[in-house]
Design an enzyme around this catalytic site. Sequence first.
Site, mmCIF file in Angstrom:
data_model
loop_
_atom_site.group_PDB
_atom_site.id
_atom_site.type_symbol
_atom_site.label_atom_id
_atom_site.label_comp_id
_atom_site.label_asym_id
_atom_site.label_seq_id
_atom_site.Cartn_x
_atom_site.Cartn_y
_atom_site.Cartn_z
ATOM 1 N N GLU A 126 0.763 -1.317 -0.003
ATOM 2 C CA GLU A 126 -0.011 -0.189 -0.063
ATOM 3 C C GLU A 126 0.810 1.324 0.047
ATOM 4 O O GLU A 126 0.699 2.011 0.987
ATOM 5 C CB GLU A 126 -0.805 0.036 1.218
ATOM 6 N N GLY A 133 2.141 5.006 -0.635
ATOM 7 C CA GLY A 133 1.454 6.186 -1.069
ATOM 8 C C GLY A 133 2.437 7.136 -1.480
ATOM 9 O O GLY A 133 2.546 7.697 -2.529
ATOM 10 N N CYS A 193 -3.770 33.911 9.132
ATOM 11 C CA CYS A 193 -3.487 34.591 10.486
ATOM 12 C C CYS A 193 -3.104 33.628 11.517
ATOM 13 O O CYS A 193 -4.087 33.412 12.220
ATOM 14 C CB CYS A 193 -4.699 35.616 10.642
ATOM 15 N N GLU A 194 -2.112 32.904 11.497
ATOM 16 C CA GLU A 194 -1.779 31.908 12.403
ATOM 17 C C GLU A 194 -0.036 31.919 12.373
ATOM 18 O O GLU A 194 0.585 32.013 11.349
ATOM 19 C CB GLU A 194 -2.000 30.576 12.149
ATOM 20 N N TYR A 206 0.121 13.911 0.180
ATOM 21 C CA TYR A 206 -0.456 14.887 1.509
ATOM 22 C C TYR A 206 -0.248 16.284 1.381
ATOM 23 O O TYR A 206 -0.055 16.776 2.160
ATOM 24 C CB TYR A 206 0.131 14.175 2.591
HETATM 25 C C1 LIG Z 1 -1.376 5.998 4.969
HETATM 26 C C2 LIG Z 1 -1.572 4.545 4.907
HETATM 27 C C3 LIG Z 1 -0.733 3.836 3.802
HETATM 28 C C4 LIG Z 1 0.182 4.642 2.921
HETATM 29 O O1 LIG Z 1 1.238 5.141 3.503
HETATM 30 P P1 LIG Z 1 2.366 6.078 2.947
HETATM 31 O O2 LIG Z 1 3.610 6.314 4.015
HETATM 32 O O3 LIG Z 1 2.012 7.064 2.253
HETATM 33 O O4 LIG Z 1 3.126 5.051 2.071
HETATM 34 C C5 LIG Z 1 -0.772 2.671 3.757
HETATM 35 N N1 LIG Z 1 -2.013 1.888 4.261
HETATM 36 C C6 LIG Z 1 -2.454 2.439 5.595
HETATM 37 C C7 LIG Z 1 -3.362 1.604 6.170
HETATM 38 C C8 LIG Z 1 -2.539 3.889 5.510
HETATM 39 O O5 LIG Z 1 -3.097 4.430 6.400
#
Ligand SMILES: *Cc1c(COP(=O)(O)O)cnc(C)c1O
Length: 361
Positions: free
Chosen positions: A216, A218, A284-285, A313
């Site tokens: 997974e 990201g 304004c922070e 992100y």
């Molecule tokens: C956020 C997340 C990812 C991806 O994480 P990265 O650090 O962006 O690779 C994969 N699996 C789950 C369950 C997540 O919450």
Amino acid sequence: MKANPNLAVLRVLARQGYGADIVSGGEMARALAAGMAPDSIVFSGVGKTPAELAQGIDAGIGQFNLEHEEEGHVLSAIAQAQGQRVSATLRVNPDVDAGTHEKISTGKADNKFGVPIGQAPEMYARLAALPGLQMRGVACHIGSQLSTVAPLEAAYKRIGQLIADLRGGGLSVDRADLGGGLGVRYRPEEVVPWPTDLGEMVARVTKGWDVELMFEPGRVIAGNAGVLLTQVIWVKPGITHPYVIVDAAMNDLARPALYGAYHHFEAVQPSGETMTAHIAGPVCETGDTFAMGREIDRVEAGDLAIFRTAGAYGATMASTYNSRALVPEVMVDGDRFAVVADRISAEMIMHAERVPDWLKD
Ligand SMILES: *Cc1c(COP(=O)(O)O)cnc(C)c1O
């Protein structure tokens, strides 16, 4: 999915055969709209509602990663009521320290994600007996922006032991979802593992597991594929260093305010000269500060500049705080480009607000 859910980005991935890891009904709608096959979608998330579980079953989602036992009982009951049996894994918390920022660390024992690995065998056995579930294996994700694969290796070794224990108890395991977490380079001098380093370690550690491995990733896919383009509004004198006030802010790129994250700043047309400055946005922070006392390309009002590594992100965490528009997103492919998300103006957001009758006079 949560690193960058833009439909055009998802479409690029779908065409390459990627599925998606989703945590909400909204992310499911996007994955399907982008053309991802339902059975290539994994439904994760610590707060899936019963309505979202039912939606996922209706859509034919390929796997549900259960975050706790009760969720499995509810999922089984919904599936059974629809005459179905759905694939699930149990997300375990391997209790390793990912050595990353505490707000993006998820694998220590007292964390909201997954179940303690020591309790997993008994829970898995109970879940495997439910009529609406087909338990396929285990899942883990220990955190994000990992700067070495060592914590992943420690976690995967525990997962390997767990799989052996489950099989020893007569339970069937044919999938292992090993999560994401690989870090990317935010600073030019930073050293991060490559996907090939992860691949080498996984090949070694998972030898003989006899399961389908799932990943997974990201940030590592999208992070360095995107920049945030901004314009310098003012260079304002400060006590220690000048403030470069840019038209991007914490609502556009939240990571510096949220995690103290570093995003590299460069002029689009650098003159070769440098300056030491603070970089801040118009919100304004005090937290709306991208850098303090950093050596950067010399810039003046009107210059264009970029914050690097904004592809993951970035836009997905944007808000309209201070009634600022959501920035448009542009995809570049070689010498072509397209606007793949429109600017959402404050006026468009006001259209979704209502003044009640008693205030209308
Ligand atoms: C956020 C997340 C990812 C991806 O994480 P990265 O650090 O962006 O690779 C994969 N699996 C789950 C369950 C997540 O919450």
